[in-house]
Design an enzyme around this catalytic site. Structure first.
Site: not given
Length: 352
Positions: A69, A146, A149, A172, A310
């Site tokens: 991202h 990260d 997600q 999220k 993104c």
């Protein structure tokens, strides 16, 4: 933290209670390792500026992957430009996967930090992060994962994962927007200078000197997003009440059905065929721009995301300007998925 009256104390108790819920949810050792931020983006920028930038010299390298991202690209570009360092990118294959061997080959004696997503937001690909962290750690390279997600789709266990930093966003995880979490090893947080000044990140202030607060408060300048953190704690309670293994099983069944339904439609091509992925169906339709797909499906009562998500470098690597994306969650049903092909047939009729 600032008032002695009853309502203030209740707010403090609920706010710190949410921090403990986060700690338990991801398996951190201590609440001192849980920093509340505005979201994954701020968490990554905090690490880039306070931990990585001071350790970079000209010629050093920061390693990321081609699935990232923008929030896990731009902060590293910025610190590399500041320090004369180089951003190294692990390429993706035609299925939208990061191959572990390719990652390992790009770790070098100049690699000072590695940052990568646990799951691709654009394609749903699950990266082999545990192996990637282990390989970096064997070379003494700190890592950031990260997890934006990932946290809503399957269990995250930090002791097993072994990374130094982990970031995710509240929205999220079915919580409020504008709140997120940075996990960082306590020993590393203690080495880092504060990201911003003012508010509750202080212990005492004079014109000559400021003494900073304890962890994690020294990284939480200003009035905190109290209601956001409490809302995130409530979302964790809700997701936990169902059980992430159960939710992962449900979403896997929905992904399998969605893949079957979309694959049967003429002119529709699913983008991202990774062997391991979460419930994301990114696709294109012959002769129709994704924005038009999204607009017509919206009229048919089906909400999807369209664009580059993104993640422009992902689109560039796959030779696409954008895709349409169905993002499945715990609330989606088989009826939802069967509505999508019906809406896509309407798209086909309009552009026939």
């Amino acid at each position: 933290h600032r008032g002695v009256h009853t309502l203030s104390q209740r707010a403090t108790t609920a706010y710190e209670g949410a921090r403990e819920k986060v700690r338990a949810f991801i398996g951190a050792d201590s609440t001192q390792e849980i920093v509340f931020v505005r979201g994954t983006t701020e968490a990554i920028n905090l690490v880039a500026q306070c931990f990585v930038a001071p350790r970079l010299e000209a010629g050093d390298e920061v390693l990321i992957t081609g699935l990232e991202h923008h929030s896990n690209i731009v902060p590293w570009q910025m610190v590399c430009q500041m320090r004369g360092a180089r951003l190294v990118v692990v390429p993706i294959n035609e299925r939208g996967e990061v191959e572990f061997d390719a990652f390992r080959e790009r770790l070098s004696s100049r690699t000072r930090f590695a940052a990568f997503s646990q799951v691709s937001n654009a394609l749903g690909t699950i990266l082999p992060v545990q192996e990637m962290v282990r390989e970096a750690k064997a070379r003494g390279i700190p890592t950031l994962v990260d997890g934006a997600q990932a946290v809503a789709h399957f269990p995250v266990d930090l002791p097993t994962l072994g990374c130094d930093f982990y970031a995710f966003s509240g929205h999220k995880l079915y919580g409020p927007s504008g709140v997120g979490v940075l996990y960082a090893r306590r020993a590393l947080l203690e080495q880092m200078p504060p990201y911003q000044g003012g508010g509750d990140m202080i212990r005492s202030v004079t014109f000559e000197h400021t003494e900073y607060n304890d962890l994690p408060y020294r990284f939480e300048a200003g009035t905190p997003n109290i209601e956001g953190a409490i809302g995130l704690g409530a979302a964790i309670d809700y997701v936990s009440s169902w059980g992430l293994p159960f939710l992962a099983q449900h979403e896997e069944a929905m992904l399998e059905l969605g893949t079957e339904l979309l694959s049967a439609l003429p002119g529709v091509r699913i983008i991202g065929q990774a062997a391991k992925k979460i419930g994301v169906l990114s696709f294109v339709m012959e002769g129709v721009h994704p924005h038009d797909i999204g607009t017509i499906m919206d009229f048919e009562g089906v909400a999807i995301r369209t664009g580059h998500h993104c993640a422009q470098p992902v689109m560039d690597a796959l030779g696409l300007p954008s895709t349409a994306r169905i993002s499945l969650g715990m609330y989606n049903s088989a009826d939802d998925l069967r509505a999508a092909p019906a809406a896509l047939r309407k798209v086909s009729e309009v552009f026939r």
